[in-house]
Structure formats: structure tokens, C-alpha cells
Scaffold this motif. Structure first.
Motif, PDB file in Angstrom:
ATOM      1  N   TYR A   1       1.377  59.807 -11.675  1.00  0.00           N
ATOM      2  CA  TYR A   1       1.187  58.582 -12.648  1.00  0.00           C
ATOM      3  C   TYR A   1      -0.743  59.037 -12.185  1.00  0.00           C
ATOM      4  O   TYR A   1      -1.367  58.851 -13.100  1.00  0.00           O
TER       5      TYR A   1
ATOM      6  N   TYR B   1       8.540  58.655 -20.427  1.00  0.00           N
ATOM      7  CA  TYR B   1       8.729  56.875 -20.656  1.00  0.00           C
ATOM      8  C   TYR B   1       9.086  55.829 -19.819  1.00  0.00           C
ATOM      9  O   TYR B   1       7.829  55.306 -20.061  1.00  0.00           O
TER      10      TYR B   1
ATOM     11  N   GLU C   1       0.540  57.274 -20.914  1.00  0.00           N
ATOM     12  CA  GLU C   1      -0.481  56.427 -20.373  1.00  0.00           C
ATOM     13  C   GLU C   1      -1.956  57.222 -19.938  1.00  0.00           C
ATOM     14  O   GLU C   1      -3.156  57.446 -20.701  1.00  0.00           O
TER      15      GLU C   1
ATOM     16  N   LYS D   1       5.127  56.634 -17.795  1.00  0.00           N
ATOM     17  CA  LYS D   1       4.683  55.654 -18.572  1.00  0.00           C
ATOM     18  C   LYS D   1       3.840  56.897 -18.465  1.00  0.00           C
ATOM     19  O   LYS D   1       2.166  56.448 -18.676  1.00  0.00           O
TER      20      LYS D   1
END
Length: 328
Positions: free
Chosen positions: A201, A220, A226, A223
């Protein structure tokens, strides 16, 4: 009451209490700490919860399992080393990481090996797989409880649209560091960039990498929608994983507990795998709602581009054996 009677009563009472204490101690005798890089929302975690509960029930509390999500016990490789040293730990791990110890496992992480979970399950419950598992136990000190934990087809997560391998030229793509994964990503046109799952991320957010590849539920859960714009259904690797523990710890268990652990690991793997398949459409809808563009493409160019991976890694003959299993 005579002194003798009182003394006898105390001895008996002490004996009963000691018996209870011994029984309670036996009930807590074996503890297994299970690690996964995934979050508590992932279907794999739900399967581990079933595994924990059913093992505790069937062993009358003799084997206690604790679950640690999000790599709380360290990277998968670190947990494997702990298990190798005899620690009472287990980890949900991909075959590429086991190929470091027994090369044949790597074929399971090869591109476009099977079409579905049913195919992969057929392979990991075959005599061929059992042979690999025994070699792993005898040479590296690892014990496979079951290897039917399906996490889904892996796809690419990028900043730009992708429809063919040429679209990935020069793209720095995160992938696990195992050779079969690295060669697959390279054959697809991208530059493989190994790093821990928990680092993906911020790496995407800070442009340390340009892309990643993972299955829907993991994208998912972490995340990643994003910090990326496109999720392209290349399906280049079917991610079948296993629950792997210490052979030394496992061998120390009573045979009845060993049997229960393996039976419940297989049952929980099937449960988690079905939950994973059921979750894909739901998580995809949620990610699209959040703004991620999900594309389904013709994967033929990627299949052709990755055909040479098996030969390059010395898996040509083994791939034929696996194909024979799938054809039955």
C-alpha cells in the motif's frame, strides 16, 4: 473423626485436586500460533477460525490454536524459519516459498496451471503431492497440514489500462520473491519487484512501485483500490496455499491429535476456498463503487507469453505429470 480418617481425607482430596490440575494442564499442553498475511475480513481467516474451533472441540481443548492476521508474527519466510527450528507456529503460505526447500512445489505457482480450484485441489490431494510433502518433512523440518486453501486467481493492479503484455513493459510490479513468481511476471512484460505484502500500500502510494498483482479478496482487504486505478483480470496465477507447521512440533503430538489437525485443516481449507469464490463478485462490486476500474480481457496473449516459464525453471517433465493428474 479420627486423625487417621482426617489425614486420609486430606490425602484423597489432595489427590483429586492434583488429578484435576494434571487434567487441566494436559488440556493446555499443545498450543499452535497460526500466522497469515491476510486480514480478519478475508475468507481465509474465517477458515482459520473454523479450524481453531473444531480442533479445540475434537481434542477436548488439548490443542489450542491462536490466529495472528496481518503478518503479526512476521513475514511468511520468517515464520517458516521459526517452524523449521521447532517452534509451535504455522503459516498460510504459497508454494513458491516452499520451493526454496523442495523445488517441485514451485510448479504449483506456475502460470495458468489449472482453470479452477477443483483442478488445484486434485493436484494437492494426489500421491504426487504427498511425495513432495514427505520430502519437505524429512529435509526441511516442515509439516503440511493441508494445501487446499484457495485464494483465487491473481490479477494485475496498475495505474494505466492493460490488455497485452507490451502494456507492462517497464512497469515495476510487486510480487513475492519466489523464482516462479518472478519469472512469470517477467514473462508478462513487467519488472518483478519483491516486497512484503504489508509494504505494498505505501509503496504504491509513494510511487516506489508502479503496480502489484494479487487476488481480488487480498486487494480488497488491503484496500489497494485506494492507491491504484485499474484491476485487470489476467488470472495469470491461481493462488493455492497451504497451512504449514513445524514437523518437530507436529511429530510430538499424540497420533489422534495429528489425525484431527490434518482432517480439520482439509475441511477448513474447503470452507475457506468456497467462501473465497463466493466473495469475489461482492468485493469487486465494492471496489468498483470506490472507483477502481475492473477490466476483463482476453488472456490469450498472456498465456502465450508465459508458456516458457516451466521450461526455464526446469519444470517441463513435472508439468506433464501435473497435466496427467488434471486430465484424470
Amino acid at each position: 473423626m479420627s486423625i487417621f480418617s482426617k489425614g486420609l481425607g486430606c490425602v484423597l482430596a489432595a489427590g483429586v485436586m492434583a488429578g484435576i490440575a494434571t487434567s487441566q494442564a494436559a488440556a493446555q499442553q499443545y498450543q499452535l500460533n497460526v500466522s497469515t498475511a491476510l486480514t480478519q475480513e478475508d475468507p481465509i481467516y474465517k477458515g482459520l477460525e473454523q479450524f481453531r474451533d473444531n480442533v479445540a472441540k475434537r481434542t477436548d481443548g488439548e490443542v489450542q490454536i491462536r490466529i495472528f492476521p496481518s503478518s503479526q508474527l512476521g513475514k511468511d519466510e520468517d515464520v517458516l524459519e521459526q517452524a523449521r527450528a521447532g517452534a509451535p507456529v504455522a503459516v498460510v503460505v504459497d508454494p513458491g516459498r516452499l520451493a526454496v526447500f523442495v523445488k517441485d512445489f514451485g510448479v504449483l505457482g506456475g502460470p495458468y496451471l489449472a482453470d479452477s480450484y477443483a483442478g488445484y485441489r486434485k493436484i494437492v490431494t494426489s500421491p504426487l503431492f504427498a511425495k513432495w510433502a514427505k520430502e519437505l518433512h524429512d529435509t526441511s523440518g516442515h509439516e503440511i497440514l493441508s494445501f487446499n486453501w484457495w485464494q483465487g486467481q491473481r490479477n494485475v493492479l496498475t495505474e494505466k489500462p492493460v490488455s497485452k503484455p507490451a502494456d507492462l513493459n517497464g512497469v515495476r510490479m510487486r510480487t513475492p520473491g519466489a523464482p516462479v513468481w518472478m519469472e512469470t511476471i517477467k514473462a508478462m512484460g513487467a519488472t518483478p519487484t519483491p516486497m512484503g505484502w504489508g509494504e505494498v500500500y505505501p509503496a504504491l502510494q509513494q510511487n516506489a512501485i508502479d503496480a502489484a498483482e494479487a487476488q481480488d479478496t487480498a486487494v480488497y482487504g488491503a484496500k489497494l483500490y485506494e492507491v491504484a486505478k485499474y484491476y485487470t483480470k489476467t488470472g495469470h496465477i491461481g493462488l493455492i496455499t497451504g497451512l504449514v507447521t513445524s514437523a518437530q512440533w507436529f511429530d510430538s503430538l499424540p497420533p489422534k491429535d495429528q489425525k484431527i489437525l490434518k482432517e480439520e485443516a482439509l475441511a477448513a481449507g474447503d470452507f475457506a476456498s468456497k467462501a473465497t469464490e463466493d466473495a469475489v463478485s461482492k468485493v469487486d462490486a465494492e471496489m468498483e463503487k470506490a472507483g477502481l476500474k475492473i477490466d476483463t480481457i482476453d488472456t490469450t496473449p498472456f498465456k502465450k507469453a508465459t508458456e516458457g516459464v516451466y521450461a526455464k525453471l526446469g519444470y517441463t517433465d513435472l508439468k506433464k505429470q501435473v497435466d496427467d493428474i488434471l486430465a484424470k
